[in-house]
Design an enzyme around this catalytic site. Structure first.
Site, short mmCIF file in Angstrom:
data_model
loop_
_atom_site.label_atom_id
_atom_site.label_comp_id
_atom_site.label_asym_id
_atom_site.label_seq_id
_atom_site.Cartn_x
_atom_site.Cartn_y
_atom_site.Cartn_z
N ASP A 82 -1.34 -2.29 1.70
CA ASP A 82 -1.51 -0.85 1.69
C ASP A 82 -0.52 -0.26 2.70
O ASP A 82 -0.03 -0.96 3.59
CB ASP A 82 -2.96 -0.52 2.08
N ASP A 105 -0.63 3.51 4.29
CA ASP A 105 -1.20 4.38 5.32
C ASP A 105 -2.30 3.69 6.11
O ASP A 105 -3.26 3.15 5.54
CB ASP A 105 -1.76 5.65 4.68
#
Length: 371
Positions: free
Chosen positions: A102, A104
């Site tokens: 991922d 963020d």
């Protein structure tokens, strides 16, 4: 009193988090790492702390020092299962390994200069206050729905797609050019975790592909790479929402299907694109979707339990999942410890993952295989 990891773990229930308090010495240049002695602290049901020296060894005679962090807390729910997974990936070699991450609050810091860091979506300023406000109003409406555990996933997926499509429509309608993206990143509070560059460099040298999944905007993520890391990585691809600009650099549409928080997984791998294409790496020089799917061992990095779904669409053999629990530690530690193989707490750096990846990319000895 000295005890091995299995004996220590037997003193508490299977749901009790295991906290590793470790310190180490690190020389970045060639990634050799030497560790000072460290201890295992296990919280008992009655609040009593058990403190034992941890010397669980793998089949190569090495101590269980694969998951590390300087002076911070690391949770490992099932150390023996983690060791089994590490050994399995080592036997298969790096040709079977891929990394799924991922973006963020996983690759980037949760806090920047003491304040909540921007996400790749939140940092964007169109240069049109009216439309910036409209997008903020959408966030204020839909974000509580995104994190509401009472809403069924199928219903929530529809809401997320609705949110993203409205947001993308406002970006087109209100006007956006590429210069605004560059300016937004310059002004933003966004920074990579310490150790991210070294992790990418290690994986690049080892020819291990990295897929970055994000419900944000690929064009912004690429600009963050340009401004913060200042170099391309031939093994890194981004799977995210992509903008289409005209010859004057103005946004005209979005490419392909909408990627949101509940469908950012390997089913969307056809949306993948290389980072820094204009700096020397083309589509042909980065791993294609078919070759990546043949890599059936996964190191997965995320900051939400839902990020475990990023490997959906891949028929993986072995997956080691690493979670970053950045806030709400007390209320979320149990669920994270059950969901992830390894959990780093309190907005940790990436150095522990660098050590783990270095171990997974090392040569297997004792006749188990080689790279």
């Amino acid at each position: 009193m000295r005890a091995d990891l299995t004996a220590a773990a037997a003193q508490v229930s299977n749901t009790t988090p295991v906290y590793f308090l470790m310190s180490y010495w690190l020389r970045i240049s060639s990634l050799p790492i030497r560790f000072a002695p460290f201890h295992l602290r296990i919280r008992g049901e009655c609040g009593v702390s058990y403190r034992n020296t941890c010397r669980n060894t793998d089949n190569r005679g090495e101590t269980m020092e694969h998951v590390v962090f300087d002076g911070a807390q690391v949770m490992v729910g099932d150390p023996q299962l983690l060791q089994t997974k590490i050994s399995s990936i080592l036997r298969d070699g790096t040709s079977k390994l891929q990394v799924i991450a991922d973006f963020d609050a996983t690759l980037t810091k949760y806090l920047v200069d003491g304040q909540r860091g921007h996400s790749s979506h939140a940092l964007l300023q169109q240069g049109n206050p009216e439309y910036d406000l409209k997008r903020q109003e959408l966030y204020d409406h839909y974000h509580p729905l995104e994190i509401d555990p009472a809403i069924p996933l199928d219903e929530k997926a529809k809401l997320m797609e609705e949110w993203w499509e409205k947001t993308h429509g406002l970006l087109v309608e209100g006007g956006l050019n590429f210069d605004a993206i560059k300016s937004s990143v310059v002004k933003s509070r966004i920074a990579f975790r310490d150790g991210v560059t070294e992790l990418f460099e290690l994986l690049e040298r080892s020819n291990v592909p990295v897929l970055i999944f994000s419900a944000g905007l690929a064009d912004i993520i690429e600009e963050v790479f340009r401004q913060k890391l200042h170099r391309p990585f031939k093994n890194v691809k981004i799977v995210s929402n992509r903008m289409v600009f005209d010859q004057n650099g103005n946004l005209v549409s979005f490419k392909g299907k909408t990627i949101h928080v509940l469908n950012k997984n390997e089913h969307a791998i056809d949306m993948a694109g290389p980072v820094h294409e204009e700096l020397g790496y083309s589509e042909e020089s980065t791993p294609d979707a078919s070759s990546v799917k043949l890599r059936t061992n996964v190191l997965l990095l995320g900051d939400h339990i839902g990020d475990l779904g990023m490997s959906d669409g891949l028929n993986y053999s072995t997956r080691i999942s690493v979670g970053f629990l950045n806030d709400n530690i007390e209320s979320s530690s149990d669920s994270y410890q059950k969901a992830f193989d390894v959990v780093y707490l309190n907005d940790a750096s990436m150095w522990g993952v660098v050590k783990l990846a270095s171990q997974l990319c090392s040569t297997v000895r004792n006749g188990c295989g080689n790279q």
